[in-house]
Design an enzyme around this catalytic site. Structure first.
Site, PDB file in Angstrom:
ATOM      1  CD  GLU A 157      97.002   8.749 -97.730  1.00  0.00           C
ATOM      2  OE1 GLU A 157      96.343   9.792 -97.539  1.00  0.00           O
ATOM      3  OE2 GLU A 157      97.948   8.414 -96.983  1.00  0.00           O
TER       4      GLU A 157
ATOM      5  CE  LYS B 114      92.755   5.825 -98.508  1.00  0.00           C
ATOM      6  NZ  LYS B 114      93.184   5.105 -97.283  1.00  0.00           N
TER       7      LYS B 114
ATOM      8  NE  ARG C 180      80.147  10.521 -89.949  1.00  0.00           N
ATOM      9  CZ  ARG C 180      80.025   9.286 -90.410  1.00  0.00           C
ATOM     10  NH1 ARG C 180      80.368   8.262 -89.654  1.00  0.00           N
ATOM     11  NH2 ARG C 180      79.546   9.063 -91.615  1.00  0.00           N
TER      12      ARG C 180
END
Length: 270
Positions: free
Chosen positions: A3, A58, A150
């Site tokens: 990550e 990433k 969201r």
């Protein structure tokens, strides 16, 4: 999957070893890991120099001195090793790029890739990524806007690369723990205070993890004492059944939308 902290660690360390050195040899052991014919990939890279390494989410972007780019995504299980052949890990390498006696080994690229692209193609390949948490244009208000509009659960939102780039399974759980919020909490139930806690927790966790070399165990070089240092500092990730470091309650291991998740029912609220 590596990550943000793992890729940032690779970027920083590789920048100390390979910049401005001519590429003297290229070996492609798995054609599916690249995007062009192996002979073309090899011929184009020979003699070029990497002048700059950029991290985006990433991904790593290796800037070549002819204006082209190498775009790397390690995906699940991908690793890097830099050094001489005598110290190469006993693992299958998909691509090898040498700089004299030293070689950068790309390991575990069964799902990952190293693509040779133009600057425009690289920009297009990364166009779906959301903003970086440490971008100068990112702030607490912008972060709250990105999550606040969201729906769904927190874990799924944090690992969604189109919302914020660079956070995956491990750090999503660590961020949620530091913020005191369960990863299965519904976004629409989060208060302004919750979103503020998440923003500061994200910056804290990712900064700490990068400083400690992330959680990948394989050192990048023979002398590397940093990579993998965060492994011992995970508060909840991969600690299912173990005692919470804060309250002593067992860490819960569960699943959200097909992803494993770890949290403390006592220290984190819904």
């Amino acid at each position: 999957m590596p990550e943000l902290p793992e890729m940032e660690n690779y970027k920083i360390q590789l920048s100390q070893h390979i910049l401005d050195l001519p590429i003297t040899k290229v070996a492609v052991n798995r054609e599916k890991s690249i995007n062009v014919e192996p002979h073309r990939f090899t011929e184009e890279l020979m003699g070029l120099r990497i002048i700059f390494i950029e991290r985006r989410g990433k991904h790593l972007v290796f800037h070549l001195d002819n204006g082209r780019r190498l775009l790397l995504h390690l995906m699940l299980g991908g690793l890097l090793y830099f050094g001489g052949a005598e110290h190469k890990p006993a693992r299958t390498t998909q691509i090898e790029i040498s700089f004299g006696e030293q070689t950068l080994y790309f390991i575990g690229l069964r799902l990952g890739y190293l693509h040779l692209l133009s600057a425009k193609e690289t920009e297009e390949a990364l166009s779906d990524l959301g903003p970086e948490l440490f971008d100068r244009r990112m702030n607490e208000h912008k972060f709250a806007e990105l999550l606040g509009k969201r729906r769904g659960n927190l874990k799924t939102a944090l690992v969604n690369q189109s919302i914020i780039a660079g956070i995956g399974n491990c750090y999503a759980d660590e961020i949620a723990f530091v913020a005191g919020i369960r990863p299965d909490a519904k976004l629409q139930s989060l208060t302004a205070e919750d979103l503020s806690k998440l923003y500061h927790a994200a910056r804290e966790v990712l900064t700490e993890a990068t400083r400690q070399g992330g959680y990948i165990e394989l050192p990048l070089t023979q002398e590397d004492q940093l990579t993998g240092g965060f492994n011992e500092h995970c508060r909840v990730y991969d600690r299912g059944g173990e005692a919470c470091l804060v309250c002593g309650q067992p860490i819960v291991k569960a699943e959200i939308s097909g992803r494993k998740v770890f949290y403390c029912t006592n220290c984190q609220h819904e």
